[in-house]
Design a protein around this motif. Sequence first.
Motif: not given
Length: 213
Positions: A152-159, A146-147, A93-94
């Motif tokens: 937002g502590n979620c996988d679908d954060f925006t660029t 870190v992480g 994702i990163v």
Amino acid sequence: MEQVLQHVAQTVEKQLDNELEKLDAMDSNDLEAIRRQRIEEMKKRAKLKQEWLANGHGEYTEIDGEKEFFGVCNKSENVVCHFYRSDTPRCRIVDMHLQTLAKKHVETRFIKLDVERAPFLTGRLKIRVLPTIGLVKDKKTKDFIVGFTDLGNCDDFTTEVLEWRIARAEVIEYSGDLLVPPAEARRQRALTVHAKKTIREKQDSDSDLDFSD
């Protein structure tokens, strides 16, 4: 709430009026000096961009190990390094976001490094969670993401959220508000526009009033 909106709109309008007054006060010599200065700045920027591209900026690339990491940091003032491991899904994702940002921010070198190839460096930097993004300026590590906690502590954060978070370490050029996340900044701009529209509508309404006998 209406008073707050009016105050925000009036503040923005006052700032614009001040800028217009400065421009009106300038003569032709002042404007010519500004034009020459702007041309010189553009030339310097173009030269810098050529140097950046020659050093691998503009692309998101993988480096081989610790030696190359230090080499990159010696050549580039601003470095964003993604410490990753291939079997960690969130690292992919990163990768997706950093590929986009590398093209946008050519002033910064974007790289990735497999932690298994750099045990000394990752131990020295105390990297325990993957993905971790190291933010380096002037050969010194300024910050770590870190992480996904800061995103937002979620996988679908925006660029743009990642861009904003990186910008807070001053390793990329950023024109937005560093104190306010992008979504909140948009909300504030919308409130300002709404306040200005409300004021104009009220003024128009007042001007339509008939005070004749």
